[in-house]
Structure formats: C-alpha cells, structure tokens
Design a protein around this motif. Sequence first.
Motif, PDB file in Angstrom:
ATOM      1  N   GLU A 170     -13.187  -7.280  -7.590  1.00  0.00           N
ATOM      2  CA  GLU A 170     -13.537  -8.688  -7.795  1.00  0.00           C
ATOM      3  C   GLU A 170     -13.072  -9.175  -9.162  1.00  0.00           C
ATOM      4  OE1 GLU A 170     -15.204 -12.366  -6.668  1.00  0.00           O
ATOM      5  OE2 GLU A 170     -14.914 -10.540  -5.474  1.00  0.00           O
ATOM      6  N   GLU A 171     -13.212  -8.336 -10.164  1.00  0.00           N
ATOM      7  CA  GLU A 171     -12.847  -8.728 -11.528  1.00  0.00           C
ATOM      8  C   GLU A 171     -11.344  -8.781 -11.755  1.00  0.00           C
ATOM      9  OE1 GLU A 171     -16.796  -6.933 -13.853  1.00  0.00           O
ATOM     10  OE2 GLU A 171     -14.902  -5.805 -13.855  1.00  0.00           O
ATOM     11  N   ASN A 172     -10.571  -8.166 -10.863  1.00  0.00           N
ATOM     12  CA  ASN A 172      -9.117  -8.086 -11.062  1.00  0.00           C
ATOM     13  C   ASN A 172      -8.338  -8.621  -9.865  1.00  0.00           C
ATOM     14  OD1 ASN A 172      -8.683  -6.319 -13.699  1.00  0.00           O
ATOM     15  ND2 ASN A 172     -10.420  -5.448 -12.580  1.00  0.00           N
ATOM     16  N   LYS A 173      -8.883  -9.628  -9.205  1.00  0.00           N
ATOM     17  CA  LYS A 173      -8.233 -10.205  -8.029  1.00  0.00           C
ATOM     18  C   LYS A 173      -6.797 -10.614  -8.333  1.00  0.00           C
ATOM     19  CE  LYS A 173     -12.031 -12.180  -5.305  1.00  0.00           C
ATOM     20  NZ  LYS A 173     -12.653 -13.458  -4.844  1.00  0.00           N
ATOM     21  N   GLY A 174      -5.906 -10.205  -7.445  1.00  0.00           N
ATOM     22  CA  GLY A 174      -4.507 -10.597  -7.576  1.00  0.00           C
ATOM     23  C   GLY A 174      -3.732  -9.825  -8.622  1.00  0.00           C
TER      24      GLY A 174
END
Length: 235
Positions: A170-174
């Motif tokens: 979630e913290e590093n989406k994409g």
Amino acid sequence: MDANFDFTDDVALVTGASGALGSAVCAAFDDAGATVCATDVVEPSDEDALLDGDRVAFYRGDFTDESEVESVVSEVVADHGGIDCLANVAGTWKGGSPVDETDEGTFDLLFDVNLKTMFLASKHAVPHLRDREGAIVSVSARSSLEGGEGDGPYRASKAGVRLLTETIAEENKGVVRANAVMPSVIDTPANREMMPDADHDSWVAPADIAEVVLFLCSDAASVTSGAAVPVYGEA
C-alpha cells in the motif's frame, strides 16, 4: 507446461539463504540469470544448502540486528549497484505448548526470526527497490490464516508477515510490489525426520515454492501486489 524466467542483470537479495527453502530460492534465481546475494546468520553447509551457483555471493548477517542488516544491504548495493528483488525467507518454527505454557523466550525468538527480519530487510531494501521498481516476496504460512493449538506465537508472527506485506504494498503503490507466499509443511529432510509417519507425498518441495517466488518477482506478476499466495499444493 514449463515456466522460464529471465532475471539477467537483476540483483536478488535472499535472506535465510542457508536453509532448505532459502537455498532453493537462491538456486532458482541463479538458474534464471540473476546476481544472487545470499545472506544468513550461519554459513551454508555442504549438506543442507549448497550455494554454488555461478552468480551467488554469500553475505553473513544477523537480520534481527538492524546495524547488521544496514551493513549487508549497503555492501550489496556497493558491490552490485542496487537491488531488484528481495526474498524474505528467514524463519523458524517452534510450537507444542498452549499460550499459558509458552515461555517469553520462545515468543521473542519467533517474532524476531519470522517478523523482525522481514521488517528490517524490507525497511533497508525498499529505498533501493524504489530506484529499480523492484519486488519483495516474503514467507508467511498457511497456519497464519487461523488460530490453532500449540503454536499460537508462530501463527501470530506469520500473520504479521502477511499484514506487513499488505502495508508495504500500500505504501509503495506503482513503485515496489510486495507479496507473500503461504506454505504449509515443506518437504525437507529435517521435516521428514521429524514427522516420519506423515504423508510426505502431500508436501511441497522447496524448488516448487521457489518457482512461485520467482513468478511474483517477475514481470509476469506486474499487476499483483499485496497478495498472500497459497503454496501448499492441493490440500
């Protein structure tokens, strides 16, 4: 159907590399052309974990100690220019006692080896993985999905691996993908010796789990992040 992966020019950091599953993950990455940085608190033994691939380098480190994690990650980046894949394989199992009979040392050991190593490795690798839009795969467990008798702290520590995986995703989406695999009993010589009367044919070999780890690190899984993937066969 055969699955072939090409990790040429990629750098893979594998924790728990001296164990049966860790060494299988190292071998799979090596076969796929990656530069493999294998790390563990103990040196690999000739009998249990042969890290003899063409592109495998061993870095000794205690991944429950943040200073050692930071040192190993920095050394890997200095030696190879970066990190593309992190496989958090370090782990252990202890059980057999109800919660009210479990000593504090066992609880601390399970959370240190199963969860803290995953947290610290991810913490220090993520900035480098962002630079290369890399991937993390961590080892949770089938038993983390529910409570059970006798190994509550183990189940809880592996549930923590799943939840921290979802958080990192979630913290590093994409930018950085993070997934977990969930084995049950792995088919290793140690487990066969411990459970001689079990149905060994139903267990999954380390090499088969390693193939799923590679898939989740590969471009074939580019749309998959935050998942907990069963790797316990058809049970």
